[in-house]
Design an enzyme around this catalytic site. Structure first.
Site, PDB file in Angstrom:
ATOM      1  N   LYS A  50       0.880  -1.169   0.000  1.00  0.00           N
ATOM      2  CA  LYS A  50       0.000   0.000   0.000  1.00  0.00           C
ATOM      3  C   LYS A  50       0.919   1.220   0.000  1.00  0.00           C
ATOM      4  O   LYS A  50       1.608   1.494   0.985  1.00  0.00           O
ATOM      5  CB  LYS A  50      -0.918   0.021   1.212  1.00  0.00           C
TER       6      LYS A  50
ATOM      7  N   THR B   1      -8.898   3.672  12.241  1.00  0.00           N
ATOM      8  CA  THR B   1      -9.187   4.539  13.382  1.00  0.00           C
ATOM      9  C   THR B   1     -10.598   4.347  13.915  1.00  0.00           C
ATOM     10  O   THR B   1     -10.809   4.337  15.132  1.00  0.00           O
ATOM     11  CB  THR B   1      -8.975   6.015  12.999  1.00  0.00           C
TER      12      THR B   1
ATOM     13  N   ALA C 273      -9.520   5.884   4.399  1.00  0.00           N
ATOM     14  CA  ALA C 273      -9.308   7.044   5.281  1.00  0.00           C
ATOM     15  C   ALA C 273     -10.575   7.858   5.484  1.00  0.00           C
ATOM     16  O   ALA C 273     -11.305   8.165   4.542  1.00  0.00           O
ATOM     17  CB  ALA C 273      -8.198   7.954   4.768  1.00  0.00           C
ATOM     18  N   GLY C 274     -10.830   8.172   6.743  1.00  0.00           N
ATOM     19  CA  GLY C 274     -11.905   9.080   7.114  1.00  0.00           C
ATOM     20  C   GLY C 274     -13.247   8.443   7.393  1.00  0.00           C
ATOM     21  O   GLY C 274     -14.157   9.114   7.888  1.00  0.00           O
TER      22      GLY C 274
ATOM     23  N   GLY D   2      -7.931   9.397   9.865  1.00  0.00           N
ATOM     24  CA  GLY D   2      -8.255   9.423  11.287  1.00  0.00           C
ATOM     25  C   GLY D   2      -9.328  10.414  11.689  1.00  0.00           C
ATOM     26  O   GLY D   2      -9.613  10.558  12.876  1.00  0.00           O
TER      27      GLY D   2
END
Length: 275
Positions: free
Chosen positions: A117, A227, A204-205, A178
């Protein structure tokens, strides 16, 4: 890859290998569309429960935060089973293409598969990926035989350039890493999905199972979360919830969502009723 070459399977324990809707990346079949990151968990025991409940077949490991020589005790690697998970090293923390390529070579030298990645985030406040260095690093890694899964800003042009280079996927962010803010880049991701000929992984997010379901409803091939699971009061239970969200979103996409309307449309029309 030759069209007649055998397709390698990679399914978590308990997954049905006969399912007719596998995720296929670089010729390999995976039995889950939920990828999981391994950072921020309090103990290896918690991470183990998360992996079991998520059903994830692809698990990312940040090369800067783990000692690839230590597989025992309470390390992250102690709960990863190469027979059950594709361990996907990521280059998180790399500030330029040279650092990212060096980290990828290190992972391969330690015996991991040549899957990477590619994550290149020199900007410290929002950790946004650098498009130019990402493109440069991807070109070098692909020349060296790596299977590259690049993390990018939701830029349809960059996504297409990476696909043309030979990237195995593109991984646009839903919101800053995060942040748990959800699919704030929805419209751009929709364009990437429309144009892509490789799997699109929203990364992400994403902070709630509903965010994952929304991404899958758009037609994303998979999502990656970390996260949102580590922040939860019960990470293992949240992993199970995300797995259900991904499954629901995928089924909704395959079923075909109804059109949006600006006026009401009665679900029980009165025409021909009670003649």
């Amino acid at each position: 890859m030759s069209p007649n070459a055998p397709v390698k399977k990679h399914f978590p324990a308990g997954q049905d290998e006969g399912r007719d809707d596998p995720l296929i990346i670089a010729g390999r079949r995976f039995g889950s569309r939920l990828m999981v990151g391994t950072g921020k968990f309090s103990t290896a025991k918690v991470l183990h429960a998360v992996l079991q409940n998520s059903g994830a077949a692809i698990v990312t490991v940040a090369l800067r935060r783990v000692d690839l020589g230590k597989w025992g005790n309470d390390s992250i690697l102690s709960v990863l089973d190469p027979a059950q998970h594709l361990i996907l090293p990521n280059t998180s923390g790399a500030r330029n293409a040279e650092e990212a390529v060096r980290l990828a070579r290190m992972a391969r030298a330690m015996g991991l598969e040549p899957w990477v990645k590619l994550e290149l985030t020199p900007e410290p406040r929002y950790l946004l990926p650098d498009p130019l260095e990402t493109l440069k690093a991807a070109a070098k890694m692909l020349q060296e035989g790596f299977v590259v899964l690049p993390y990018i800003q939701p830029d349809p042009i960059l996504a297409k350039r990476l696909e043309e280079l030979g990237a195995a996927t593109v991984m646009p962010l839903g919101a800053p890493i995060g942040s748990n803010r959800g699919l704030r880049t929805r419209d751009l991701i929709q364009i990437i999905i429309e144009q892509a000929k490789v799997p699109v992984v929203v990364d992400a997010g994403l902070g709630a199972p509903s965010h994952a379901a929304e991404a899958m409803e758009l037609g994303a091939d998979a999502v990656l979360v970390n996260t949102a699971l580590a922040d939860a009061a019960d990470p293992a239970k949240m992993a199970a919830a995300f797995a259900l969200g991904v499954e629901a979103g995928r089924k909704a996409y395959l079923a075909g969502l109804g059109p949006l309307r600006h006026v009401a449309a009665a679900s029980s029309p009165l025409t021909g009723f009670l003649k």
